[in-house]
Enzyme design. Structure first.
Site, short mmCIF file in Angstrom:
data_model
loop_
_atom_site.label_atom_id
_atom_site.label_comp_id
_atom_site.label_asym_id
_atom_site.label_seq_id
_atom_site.Cartn_x
_atom_site.Cartn_y
_atom_site.Cartn_z
N CYS A 67 0.83 -1.20 0.00
CA CYS A 67 0.00 0.00 0.00
C CYS A 67 0.87 1.25 0.00
O CYS A 67 1.73 1.42 0.87
CB CYS A 67 -0.91 -0.01 1.22
SG CYS A 67 -1.91 1.48 1.39
N CYS B 181 19.55 -11.01 25.79
CA CYS B 181 20.58 -11.55 26.68
C CYS B 181 21.78 -11.95 25.82
O CYS B 181 21.73 -12.94 25.09
CB CYS B 181 20.02 -12.75 27.44
SG CYS B 181 21.14 -13.46 28.64
#
Length: 311
Positions: free
Chosen positions: A10, A284
């Site tokens: 779009c 982490c």
């Protein structure tokens, strides 16, 4: 000034996204590369035109290569005739050029994308043909309708642009020579260093953390937080495209592995127990996979372009 035409689903969202990028001087939307010379919004299904954004940009402020990297940030290059929730040939992806000299630059970026993804992309690369300016109500649609439909996050325009071409992966022999044994085992063999007893767990200086294998920027120090897990923890990457994610079922656990884009280095894992105020994620990361560059050394080491984005 230079121009390029980009199809990416779009066109409302893609136009708004590019209008926010420094160096882009003008954006309009239209229909490109159909089978006939004329069309309109009601006919594009029949004429096979793609919803397309026309960019006019200042080459002294933003290059075509950078424009394309911004483009690939917000499209799914493997999806055929579909972006987000929008399905149909008019929502296909494509890069359409008017300057023959641009073709080589586009081909280079396409080749890099295919190398990173390990497969051919579905993005068209063609000279522009049969371009038709879209109806007035489509122009600057999201500026006129701020709450209107958009399939992309237009604020991604403000994320730092990290060019992977600047951070090439060394050969395995070079890595064995450059890295410590622990760094090699972590990044190349997916090992895990000891918690708490590592270089950056307790480091909270201003600066950036880069991939130890390539130097590609990965995390801002401002997004690092104390999690108590024993390893450096971050709430987000510098830009979302610098990381790659893989399902990891090793050691009897189900986790999401995080690897670097350019170096394909194992970094660690990402979890959903991070600070809610920062998005809820906890990256982490092994210290052995990182190199810390203090803020005062960033310019000297070639990272000055990131200073304006630091908190």
């Amino acid at each position: 000034m230079a121009e390029i035409y980009l199809a990416g689903g779009c066109f409302w969202g893609l136009e708004e996204y590019f209008s926010r990028i420094e160096g882009v001087k003008k954006t309009t939307v239209g229909y490109a590369n159909g089978q006939v010379e004329s069309t309109n919004y009601q006919l594009i299904h029949q004429t096979d035109h793609a919803e397309t954004v026309h960019l006019i940009y200042d080459e002294k402020r933003v290059s075509l290569r950078e424009i394309l990297l911004y483009y690939f940030r917000v499209i799914d290059p493997l999806s055929v005739n579909k972006q987000g929730n929008d399905v149909g040939r008019q929502y296909r992806t494509g890069v359409y050029y008017t300057n023959q000299a641009d073709k080589a630059v586009i081909e280079q970026v396409f080749a890099e994308q295919e190398k990173q993804l390990g497969q051919k992309i579905a993005v068209e690369l063609e000279p522009l043909r049969h371009y038709v300016l879209a109806e007035d109500y489509h122009q600057d649609y999201l500026k006129k309708n701020p709450g209107g439909y958009c399939h992309i996050n237009v604020n991604d325009a403000y994320q730092p642009l990290v060019d992977p071409g600047q951070y090439e992966k060394p050969t395995d022999a070079e890595l064995k020579e450059q890295l410590t044994q622990e760094q090699y085992q972590v990044t190349q063999l997916s090992a895990t260093e000891r918690p708490f007893h590592n270089a950056y767990n307790a480091t909270f200086e201003e600066g950036i953390y880069v991939d130890v294998t390539t130097g590609e920027p990965l995390f801002f120090a401002g997004d690092k937080f104390e999690s108590g897990c024993g390893w450096p923890s971050f709430s987000r990457p510098i830009a979302r495209e610098v990381l790659r994610y893989y399902e990891d079922k090793s050691h009897g656990m189900e986790r999401i592995e995080v690897r670097s884009r350019s170096g394909n280095a194992h970094l660690g894992h990402v979890f959903t127990d991070g600070p809610e105020s920062a998005g809820g994620l906890r990256y982490c990361i092994n210290s052995a996979a990182l190199r810390f560059i203090p803020k005062e050394k960033m310019e000297a080491e070639g990272y000055a372009y990131l200073l304006q984005h630091m908190k």
